[in-house]
Design a protein around this motif. Structure first.
Motif, PDB file in Angstrom:
ATOM      1  N   MET A   1      34.558  36.860  25.446  1.00 51.60           N
ATOM      2  CA  MET A   1      33.234  36.198  25.828  1.00 51.60           C
ATOM      3  C   MET A   1      32.339  37.006  24.886  1.00 51.60           C
ATOM      4  O   MET A   1      32.415  38.421  24.781  1.00 51.60           O
ATOM      5  CB  MET A   1      32.856  36.767  27.265  1.00 51.60           C
ATOM      6  N   CYS A  11      28.944  40.344  30.314  1.00 48.94           N
ATOM      7  CA  CYS A  11      28.788  40.057  31.562  1.00 48.94           C
ATOM      8  C   CYS A  11      28.615  41.257  32.554  1.00 48.94           C
ATOM      9  O   CYS A  11      28.694  42.221  31.930  1.00 48.94           O
ATOM     10  CB  CYS A  11      30.137  39.503  32.007  1.00 48.94           C
ATOM     11  N   ARG A  59      40.523  38.568  30.153  1.00 48.82           N
ATOM     12  CA  ARG A  59      39.491  37.864  29.174  1.00 48.82           C
ATOM     13  C   ARG A  59      40.421  37.427  28.054  1.00 48.82           C
ATOM     14  O   ARG A  59      39.993  36.205  27.817  1.00 48.82           O
ATOM     15  CB  ARG A  59      38.298  38.636  28.698  1.00 48.82           C
ATOM     16  N   GLN A  63      40.736  33.268  27.336  1.00 54.15           N
ATOM     17  CA  GLN A  63      40.264  32.440  25.993  1.00 54.15           C
ATOM     18  C   GLN A  63      41.306  31.758  25.214  1.00 54.15           C
ATOM     19  O   GLN A  63      41.212  30.840  24.546  1.00 54.15           O
ATOM     20  CB  GLN A  63      39.856  33.594  25.037  1.00 54.15           C
TER      21      GLN A  63
END
Length: 75
Positions: A1, A11, A59, A63
């Motif tokens: 991210m 985040c 994450r 992705q």
């Protein structure tokens, strides 16, 4: 991210983890003399690192899934 412009974290969970690392580091700087306290600090730090690593792994998987979806949609 990706980190959005003007935001220091990607985040809220990353922001929380960073705050907890700061808190744990401050506790480590205190002069604990008991072996029990030192062991607890080590356990806490190790658990926090594992939590951060687990989130980073999650994450990366998300992705990778997004990239696969994008490739599938192009075909």
């Amino acid at each position: 991210m990706q980190v959005k412009a003007g935001r220091p974290y990607c985040c809220s969970l990353c922001e929380l983890l960073a705050a907890e690392f700061d808190r744990a580091e401050a506790m480590c700087r205190d002069q604990y003399t008991s072996p029990e306290a030192e062991a607890l600090l080590t356990d806490a730090w190790t658990a926090l690192v594992a939590a951060g690593d687990a989130f980073a792994e999650y994450r990366q998987a998300v992705q990778a899934l997004s990239r696969l979806r994008a490739l599938r949609d192009v075909s």
